[in-house]
Design an enzyme around this catalytic site. Structure first.
Site, PDB file in Angstrom:
ATOM      1  N   HIS A 142      43.443  44.641  43.212  1.00  0.00           N
ATOM      2  CA  HIS A 142      43.436  44.344  41.785  1.00  0.00           C
ATOM      3  C   HIS A 142      44.720  43.616  41.387  1.00  0.00           C
ATOM      4  O   HIS A 142      45.819  44.064  41.691  1.00  0.00           O
ATOM      5  CB  HIS A 142      43.304  45.663  41.003  1.00  0.00           C
TER       6      HIS A 142
ATOM      7  N   HIS B  99      47.885  37.568  34.284  1.00  0.00           N
ATOM      8  CA  HIS B  99      46.918  38.459  33.640  1.00  0.00           C
ATOM      9  C   HIS B  99      47.050  38.448  32.124  1.00  0.00           C
ATOM     10  O   HIS B  99      46.078  38.242  31.403  1.00  0.00           O
ATOM     11  CB  HIS B  99      47.082  39.889  34.149  1.00  0.00           C
TER      12      HIS B  99
END
Length: 325
Positions: free
Chosen positions: A73, A116
């Site tokens: 992730h 992100h």
């Protein structure tokens, strides 16, 4: 492969047209001295023997002997290694074959970069929105690791990551809302990276949009119920272009069996509660997730999760022509 119950099959036959799903012709941790950047240009792990789209489609089609994988992730940040950094991708690729989940955003001058957050503050020494900076300005910044420590690593472009990644890793690209799918497809094609990429979508409309722009790309679609699969079929997405993200909790067995019966592999997000469960009960819990039907584990703890998968793979003597291991 397990069979569905007769009652369940009857139910599905009412709501699904088999032609909707017909396939189209194919085409741990280590401290890092951040004063010295890793030389990534000559690195090659050759983890994957995937040389064409056909290879990728076959590898990502479910069968009973499927080779389970970890998806790191945000690229698997750890001490000294920031999230969404090529150096972090390389750190894990040196250890085992894996998928890198990373995030794609748009700069002021329409460059695609990996980040992100919408802003730079948490993960770099910059401040404010990424969209207010040109690529040249972003390249002047440096990334922080998960402890907030500044490293010598730069914000990578998508092009840099894809160029590095071929043969080393597979990517799942979490494309943020301001990124045009056409530009994304253009970069993937320019880098000849279609056989290394899965594009993440969150609903059938997004899946339809990326499929219309580039029907060869693999798509990760959110499938939490049979209805979600029906919507993807109605959107015209073939089975062999799909992997199914089934959520961050253990899905019901009938849903897993339905997806596997269509040859669709599942991604289970262990990020959050399931990672915490594994931490408290022991890393072998990750193997239990695979036993219950997860084919790919999207995790914040790739090193621990891979220990369980190594045991699972070795015990069953699982091999794949697409994995060099």
């Amino acid at each position: 492969m397990k069979r569905l119950s007769p009652l369940f099959v009857v139910f599905l036959s009412v709501i699904l047209l088999s032609s909707c799903f017909r396939n189209t012709p194919s085409e741990t941790k280590q401290k890092h001295d951040s004063s010295n950047s890793i030389e990534t240009s000559d690195f090659s792990s050759d983890n994957f023997n995937i040389n064409s789209l056909e290879d990728l489609y076959q590898f990502l089609t479910f069968n009973d002997d499927r080779y389970p994988l970890i998806s790191a992730h945000r690229g698997g940040d750890t001490d000294g290694y920031p999230e969404n950094a090529i150096e972090s991708f390389q750190y894990w690729a040196k250890q085992f074959p894996l998928i890198i989940e990373c995030d794609v955003r748009l700069s002021k001058d329409s460059a695609l970069v990996l980040m992100h957050d919408e802003t730079l503050d948490r993960t770099s020494n910059g401040t404010g929105r990424i969209g207010k900076y040109t690529l040249a300005e972003l390249k002047e910044l440096r990334l922080k690791d998960s402890n907030g420590e500044l490293t010598n690593f730069q914000i990578p472009t998508l092009e840099e990551a894809l160029t590095w990644g071929k043969g080393n890793v597979l990517f799942t690209l979490d494309v943020k809302q301001d990124v045009p799918y056409g530009l994304l497809s253009q970069i993937i094609q320019q880098t000849n990276a279609q056989a290394s990429v899965i594009v993440i979508t969150y609903n059938a409309n997004q899946a339809r949009a990326i499929y219309r722009i580039n029907p060869d790309l693999m798509i990760s679609a959110s499938v939490k119920s049979e209805k979600d699969l029906v919507k993807l079929a109605e959107a015209g997405i073939p089975d062999n272009r799909l992997v199914a993200f089934v959520g961050t909790s253990q899905p019901k067995k009938p849903l897993v069996e339905l997806l596997h019966s269509h040859g669709i592999k599942t991604i289970l997000g262990t990020i959050g509660n399931l990672d915490k469960q594994a931490k408290s009960r022991g890393y072998q819990v990750y193997a239990e997730y695979v036993e219950k039907g997860a084919d790919i584990l999207s995790t914040d703890n790739p090193g621990e999760a891979q220990k369980a998968l190594d045991f699972y793979i070795n015990k069953r003597n699982i091999k794949s022509p697409f994995i060099n291991r």
